[in-house]
Design a protein around this motif. Structure first.
Motif, short mmCIF file in Angstrom:
data_model
loop_
_atom_site.label_atom_id
_atom_site.label_comp_id
_atom_site.label_asym_id
_atom_site.label_seq_id
_atom_site.Cartn_x
_atom_site.Cartn_y
_atom_site.Cartn_z
N GLY A 619 -19.96 -8.62 -80.00
CA GLY A 619 -18.72 -9.13 -79.44
C GLY A 619 -18.33 -8.42 -78.16
O GLY A 619 -17.91 -9.05 -77.19
N CYS A 620 -18.48 -7.09 -78.13
CA CYS A 620 -18.17 -6.33 -76.92
C CYS A 620 -19.10 -6.70 -75.78
O CYS A 620 -18.69 -6.80 -74.61
CB CYS A 620 -18.24 -4.84 -77.20
SG CYS A 620 -17.01 -4.25 -78.41
N TYR A 621 -20.36 -6.90 -76.10
CA TYR A 621 -21.33 -7.27 -75.06
C TYR A 621 -20.97 -8.62 -74.45
O TYR A 621 -21.04 -8.80 -73.22
CB TYR A 621 -22.73 -7.33 -75.68
CG TYR A 621 -23.80 -7.83 -74.74
CD1 TYR A 621 -24.40 -6.97 -73.82
CD2 TYR A 621 -24.21 -9.16 -74.77
CE1 TYR A 621 -25.38 -7.44 -72.95
CE2 TYR A 621 -25.17 -9.63 -73.91
CZ TYR A 621 -25.75 -8.77 -73.01
OH TYR A 621 -26.72 -9.22 -72.15
N LYS A 622 -20.54 -9.58 -75.27
CA LYS A 622 -20.16 -10.89 -74.76
C LYS A 622 -18.94 -10.79 -73.86
O LYS A 622 -18.86 -11.45 -72.81
CB LYS A 622 -19.90 -11.83 -75.93
CG LYS A 622 -19.59 -13.26 -75.52
CD LYS A 622 -19.40 -14.14 -76.74
CE LYS A 622 -19.10 -15.57 -76.32
NZ LYS A 622 -18.89 -16.45 -77.50
N ILE A 623 -17.98 -9.97 -74.23
CA ILE A 623 -16.78 -9.80 -73.41
C ILE A 623 -17.13 -9.19 -72.06
O ILE A 623 -16.61 -9.60 -71.02
CB ILE A 623 -15.75 -8.93 -74.16
CG1 ILE A 623 -15.24 -9.65 -75.41
CG2 ILE A 623 -14.58 -8.56 -73.25
CD1 ILE A 623 -14.34 -8.82 -76.28
N GLU A 633 -25.34 -3.53 -67.35
CA GLU A 633 -24.04 -2.87 -67.40
C GLU A 633 -23.29 -3.22 -68.69
O GLU A 633 -22.64 -2.36 -69.30
CB GLU A 633 -23.21 -3.28 -66.18
CG GLU A 633 -23.79 -2.79 -64.85
CD GLU A 633 -23.01 -3.33 -63.68
OE1 GLU A 633 -22.18 -4.26 -63.90
OE2 GLU A 633 -23.22 -2.86 -62.55
N ALA A 634 -23.36 -4.48 -69.11
CA ALA A 634 -22.68 -4.88 -70.33
C ALA A 634 -23.28 -4.19 -71.54
O ALA A 634 -22.54 -3.79 -72.47
CB ALA A 634 -22.76 -6.41 -70.50
N ARG A 635 -24.59 -4.03 -71.55
CA ARG A 635 -25.23 -3.35 -72.68
C ARG A 635 -24.82 -1.88 -72.73
O ARG A 635 -24.66 -1.30 -73.81
CB ARG A 635 -26.75 -3.49 -72.56
CG ARG A 635 -27.51 -3.07 -73.81
CD ARG A 635 -29.01 -3.26 -73.64
NE ARG A 635 -29.32 -4.66 -73.43
CZ ARG A 635 -29.71 -5.17 -72.26
NH1 ARG A 635 -29.77 -4.39 -71.19
NH2 ARG A 635 -30.00 -6.45 -72.14
#
Length: 661
Positions: A619-623, A633-635
């Motif tokens: 969920g955090c990665y998708k946000i 960067e998202a990872r």
């Protein structure tokens, strides 16, 4: 004055009846008109008579098959007006004057030019004067279809002329092409009609390898065994002399053991029944099938009666292929994207249909044309035999594509192929059948736009050209990528993956559709029961059994979207039913052995007792990606968590779990 070669008097002394008779008896109007022109007949005849005669001749020659004179380069048409002193009035032009002069290249110099009447006369004067309406010029050739052809001449359409007219239809003005409307799901999916949410994997597999196919195998196996018993070459202690007719129950056990040899890999077939500690497997000693009986059934496994008349090279296996593919089609409706490619069943024996393909893992073997969905479901299965029929207007690869997809046309699907099959004629044929097409294409294919083929591009650049129904695009990545589509333009889009880059949308859709073939090959290669044998048709039969198992698993996963059944688990369930193993935990499958009926946040199982397993929160990665961060960067910014959803099997922190559930 000239004398006629066919008459002994001047042409000016002919009566109207004699002129008509000459024209009707022969095709000598060219010669007659030359004499009319040279004899100055118009001056010798009275105005009414001369006008009537010339008009009659003109009407007779021009009736239905008059041909427009071919103009040479630099020529123009000049209308001669009669002398003012001449009592003969000016003759009207034979054609309407509505277009300017069109210079035509000198390509008809070797062709006999049609003789023209005195009005109009072709001269060498280069003057911009009104001219008669000539055919539209296309790359130096006239469109012969614009005018009626002479009835007394045989017309031959040269291939080069047709190809050139197709080439000139391309233009650089690329516009969006309309995509066909998909109507394959207007009615309910067949898998929903035949099965319900409670259908298990064994029920689906029995719908593909049904009782009819089992009885078909039993019947022909027993017939072939009886034929072998009549051979005089059998030895006294031959295993064949101990043959007993096989039953349907025994045939299912045989198929189960055959599939088991793909899951458990031993060096030889005999090792499965050995009682040594190295190879001992208790299952094979509990199913009431000995090694000798298995080998005997495998020896007599047959799918056709050898005593009946046969035609074609595939008569030993084609009946089984037709039955398995028929049942596979009966219970499944493909989606809007399908793909065609070839597979290979390895075989190195002497066989007239054996082929060589260095790009496959099995370089020598039997080539199989398959049509798959984007999920890997095999819809069509055709063995190459060298006897394929060619559809009019298509080449051999294109005819194979139409044969495989025959029942899926006219429903608005997108068909994807590689450069072996792609051609302009195939794309045009499919578009007429309300089916879109997309695929890579070889640069030496006919009728492709030369400006796109020869374009020198830098990395990331594209060159595109389009005709009335398709787009040809060249994109420079690590190397040139040439693609053809009937439903795409030159639009670019961002790819997904570890390193997203801008790619043409046609390339992205091609990769998305073509993956179905790779998935089908990959799934069929896992746990394959095909073993070394000197009987080529039994290797294809083994491959068909693997295809049936994979198709059953894909239908099951389509009906149970939340069930993440693996291919190995599917093989185990089917083999257990075939061998009649009473293992409740295995037969129940993952949907019943674990409490997955509800979502629950649980700890991720530890890999070792002293270390906690952590994963990045989905969920955090998708946000983070929605906020514009790159995947890397998202990872890095996503929260690490040691919890996951029991049903979704995704790592989620408490905040994201509550937000999504």
């Amino acid at each position: 004055m000239k004398r006629s070669k066919s008459r002994g008097k001047p042409i000016s002394q002919y009566t109207s009846e004699e002129i008509w008779k000459v024209l009707e008896e022969s095709d000598g109007e060219d010669h007659l008109m030359e004499e009319l022109e040279d004899s100055n007949m118009c001056d010798e005849m009275s105005p009414p008579c001369g006008t009537e005669t010339i008009d009659s001749i003109r009407d007779f020659i021009n009736h239905d098959y008059c041909e427009v004179p071919a103009l040479l380069a630099g020529d123009s048409v000049v209308f001669e007006q009669p002398s003012m002193s001449s009592p003969v009035p000016a003759l009207p032009p034979l054609f309407e004057i509505d277009e300017p002069v069109l210079p035509v290249p000198n390509i008809m110099s070797e062709v006999r030019q049609p003789t023209v009447l005195p009005v109009p006369r072709v001269t060498s004067e280069v003057r911009q004067l009104p001219v008669l309406s000539v055919p539209r010029v296309i790359s130096g050739l006239r469109e012969s279809a614009l005018l009626p052809l002479p009835r007394n001449e045989e017309t031959t359409i040269l291939p080069s002329r047709v190809e050139l007219s197709l080439q000139t239809a391309w233009n650089s003005n690329v516009r969006p092409l309309e995509k066909e409307v998909f109507t394959g799901y207007d009615q309910l999916k067949k898998q929903i009609i035949f099965f319900s949410a409670d259908s298990d994997l064994w029920t689906i597999f029995c719908s593909i390898i049904d009782d009819e196919i089992i009885d078909f195998m039993v019947y022909h196996t027993n017939i072939y065994a009886a034929q072998l018993l009549q051979l005089r070459t059998l030895k006294q202690n031959s295993r064949q002399k101990r043959w007993k007719d096989v039953t349907a129950k025994e045939m299912r056990k045989f198929i189960g053991v055959y599939l088991l040899t793909g899951v458990i890999d031993f060096p030889t077939t005999e090792c499965y029944w050995k009682k040594t500690r190295l190879y001992y497997h208790p299952l094979l000693h509990e199913i009431s099938m000995t090694y000798d009986r298995f080998c005997l059934i495998l020896r007599c496994w047959h799918f056709v009666d050898n005593r009946s008349q046969h035609c074609g090279r595939l008569y030993k296996i084609q009946p089984l292929i037709d039955k398995v593919i028929h049942t596979s089609r009966k219970i499944f409706t493909p989606g809007d994207t399908i793909a065609v490619d070839e597979s290979m069943v390895g075989f190195r024996g002497k066989l007239n249909i054996r082929t060589y393909n260095p790009q496959k893992s099995d370089k020598y073997g039997m080539k199989i044309y398959i049509l798959c969905t984007d999920t890997g479901y095999t819809w069509s299965y055709k063995v190459y035999s060298g006897e394929d029929q060619i559809i009019e207007g298509l080449d051999k690869p294109g005819s194979v594509v139409i044969t495989l997809a025959e029942d899926l046309l006219n429903e608005g699907r997108l068909l994807v192929t590689d450069n072996y099959y792609t051609s302009v004629s195939l794309a045009r044929y499919l578009k007429q059948q309300k089916t879109d097409f997309c695929g890579t294409v070889r640069k030496n294919r006919r009728n492709l736009p030369a400006e796109v083929i020869n374009a020198q591009l830098k990395k990331g650049e594209i060159a595109a050209s389009q005709n009335e129904c398709m787009t040809v695009l060249k994109w420079k990545d690590q190397r040139d990528v040439l693609v053809l589509s009937t439903c795409h333009d030159h639009q670019m889009a961002m790819s997904t993956g570890f390193r997203p880059i801008m790619k043409p949308k046609i390339v992205l859709d091609y990769n998305r559709g073509k993956k179905g073939i790779d998935i089908a090959d990959q799934l069929a290669s896992y746990n394959s029961p095909v073993r070394k044998t000197c009987f080529w048709y039994k290797k294809i039969a083994g491959d068909l059994m693997s295809v049936a198992v994979v198709n059953a698993i894909l239908i099951y996963k389509d009906l149970h979207r939340n069930n993440k059944m693996t291919l190995l688990t599917g093989h185990e369930i089917i083999i257990s039913h075939l061998l009649e193993i009473q293992d409740a935990e295995l037969l129940a499958g993952p949907s019943m052995t674990s409490n997955l009926s509800r979502h629950e946040l649980t700890k991720i199982p530890r890999r070792c007792a002293t270390k906690i397993s952590r994963k990045r929160c989905v969920g955090c990665y998708k946000i983070m990606t929605e906020q514009g961060n790159t995947p890397t960067e998202a990872r890095r910014k996503a929260k690490q968590t040691d919890t996951e959803c029991l049903m979704c099997k995704k790592a989620l922190c408490l905040h994201c779990y509550n937000a999504s559930h």
